[in-house]
Design an enzyme around this catalytic site. Structure first.
Site, mmCIF file in Angstrom:
data_model
loop_
_atom_site.group_PDB
_atom_site.id
_atom_site.type_symbol
_atom_site.label_atom_id
_atom_site.label_comp_id
_atom_site.label_asym_id
_atom_site.label_seq_id
_atom_site.Cartn_x
_atom_site.Cartn_y
_atom_site.Cartn_z
ATOM 1 N N GLY A 46 0.828 -1.202 0.000
ATOM 2 C CA GLY A 46 0.000 0.000 0.000
ATOM 3 C C GLY A 46 0.859 1.246 0.000
ATOM 4 O O GLY A 46 2.030 1.215 0.405
ATOM 5 N N GLN A 51 2.964 10.011 1.110
ATOM 6 C CA GLN A 51 4.289 9.375 1.072
ATOM 7 C C GLN A 51 5.097 9.792 -0.155
ATOM 8 O O GLN A 51 6.316 9.618 -0.181
ATOM 9 C CB GLN A 51 4.159 7.850 1.114
ATOM 10 C CG GLN A 51 3.630 7.319 2.435
ATOM 11 C CD GLN A 51 3.515 5.809 2.413
ATOM 12 O OE1 GLN A 51 2.508 5.274 1.972
ATOM 13 N NE2 GLN A 51 4.554 5.123 2.857
ATOM 14 N N CYS A 88 6.536 -0.380 6.577
ATOM 15 C CA CYS A 88 6.051 0.780 5.827
ATOM 16 C C CYS A 88 7.152 1.232 4.876
ATOM 17 O O CYS A 88 8.325 1.261 5.267
ATOM 18 C CB CYS A 88 5.700 1.910 6.796
ATOM 19 S SG CYS A 88 5.157 3.429 5.999
ATOM 20 N N LEU A 89 6.775 1.601 3.678
ATOM 21 C CA LEU A 89 7.766 2.047 2.690
ATOM 22 C C LEU A 89 8.448 3.346 3.110
ATOM 23 O O LEU A 89 9.505 3.685 2.591
ATOM 24 C CB LEU A 89 7.112 2.206 1.311
ATOM 25 C CG LEU A 89 6.589 0.898 0.687
ATOM 26 C CD1 LEU A 89 5.860 1.197 -0.622
ATOM 27 C CD2 LEU A 89 7.706 -0.104 0.461
ATOM 28 N N HIS A 130 -3.694 0.873 7.899
ATOM 29 C CA HIS A 130 -2.348 1.448 7.871
ATOM 30 C C HIS A 130 -2.312 2.660 6.933
ATOM 31 O O HIS A 130 -1.814 3.733 7.293
ATOM 32 C CB HIS A 130 -1.356 0.367 7.414
ATOM 33 C CG HIS A 130 0.051 0.840 7.243
ATOM 34 N ND1 HIS A 130 1.099 0.357 7.997
ATOM 35 C CD2 HIS A 130 0.606 1.760 6.397
ATOM 36 C CE1 HIS A 130 2.221 0.967 7.619
ATOM 37 N NE2 HIS A 130 1.949 1.811 6.651
ATOM 38 N N GLU A 131 -2.855 2.494 5.732
ATOM 39 C CA GLU A 131 -2.827 3.586 4.752
ATOM 40 C C GLU A 131 -3.720 4.747 5.191
ATOM 41 O O GLU A 131 -3.376 5.913 5.007
ATOM 42 C CB GLU A 131 -3.246 3.087 3.369
ATOM 43 C CG GLU A 131 -2.326 2.028 2.771
ATOM 44 C CD GLU A 131 -0.853 2.385 2.823
ATOM 45 O OE1 GLU A 131 -0.495 3.566 2.665
ATOM 46 O OE2 GLU A 131 -0.042 1.477 3.050
ATOM 47 N N HIS A 134 -2.025 7.148 7.413
ATOM 48 C CA HIS A 134 -1.120 8.095 6.742
ATOM 49 C C HIS A 134 -1.842 9.406 6.397
ATOM 50 O O HIS A 134 -1.237 10.477 6.419
ATOM 51 C CB HIS A 134 -0.572 7.499 5.438
ATOM 52 C CG HIS A 134 0.621 6.618 5.610
ATOM 53 N ND1 HIS A 134 1.818 7.075 6.103
ATOM 54 C CD2 HIS A 134 0.825 5.305 5.323
ATOM 55 C CE1 HIS A 134 2.699 6.076 6.117
ATOM 56 N NE2 HIS A 134 2.127 4.990 5.648
HETATM 57 CO CO CO Z 1 3.010 3.114 5.442
#
Ligand code: CO
Length: 150
Positions: A46, A51, A88-89, A130-131, A134
């Site tokens: 995701g 991000q 997480c990226l 999670h997304e 953000h």
């Molecule tokens: Co993330």
């Protein structure tokens, strides 16, 4: 399409609250296409617009259940709970355990502005939560236990 730079933890943009999308235009389509390519390149599940430095309430999820684009999402309800590892990226090389709902119901718009509803379970539900966080400037590390290196 382009692979975009993914902001890393410590960048204050990640802590900002994203704004709703009001134009379902070519800019949005281009953003989503670039985000999808970026997610694929990073081999993630995701990615939220913040991000890649865009403070819009947009995220994408690519899981076994399919590829989904969520614009202006609202979580209508949650039930149950699950607990397990997340990464997480934007927090490279780390993992931590987070408690999330087992099931979530989400109302969102697609890239054309059409409303849709998804009932997600298990990993899909975890990815959405999670997304979604953000969009409000929250990172999973704020909620995680046992934060550890890869
Ligand atoms: Co993330």
């Amino acid at each position: 399409m382009a692979v975009l730079n993914i902001l890393q933890t410590g960048d204050e943009t990640l802590r900002k609250v994203s704004e709703p999308v009001d134009s379902f235009d070519l800019n949005l389509a281009n953003l989503l296409n670039d985000m999808r390519e970026t997610l694929k390149d990073a081999k993630g599940a995701g990615l939220a617009a913040v991000q890649v430095g865009v403070l819009k309430r947009v995220f994408i999820v690519d899981v076994e259940d399919g590829y989904y684009e969520f614009i202006n999402p609202k979580i209508l309800g949650t039930s149950g709970s699950q607990y397990g590892a997340e990464g997480c990226l934007s927090v490279k090389g780390k993992w931590g355990d987070v408690k999330r709902p087992k099931k979530v119901t989400v109302l969102a718009k697609d890239r054309y502005g059409k409303e849709f509803k998804v009932v997600a379970k298990d990993f899909f539900a975890k990815a959405i939560c999670h997304e979604y966080d953000h969009l409000d400037g929250i990172l999973y590390t704020d909620k995680a236990d046992n934060l550890r290196d890869e």
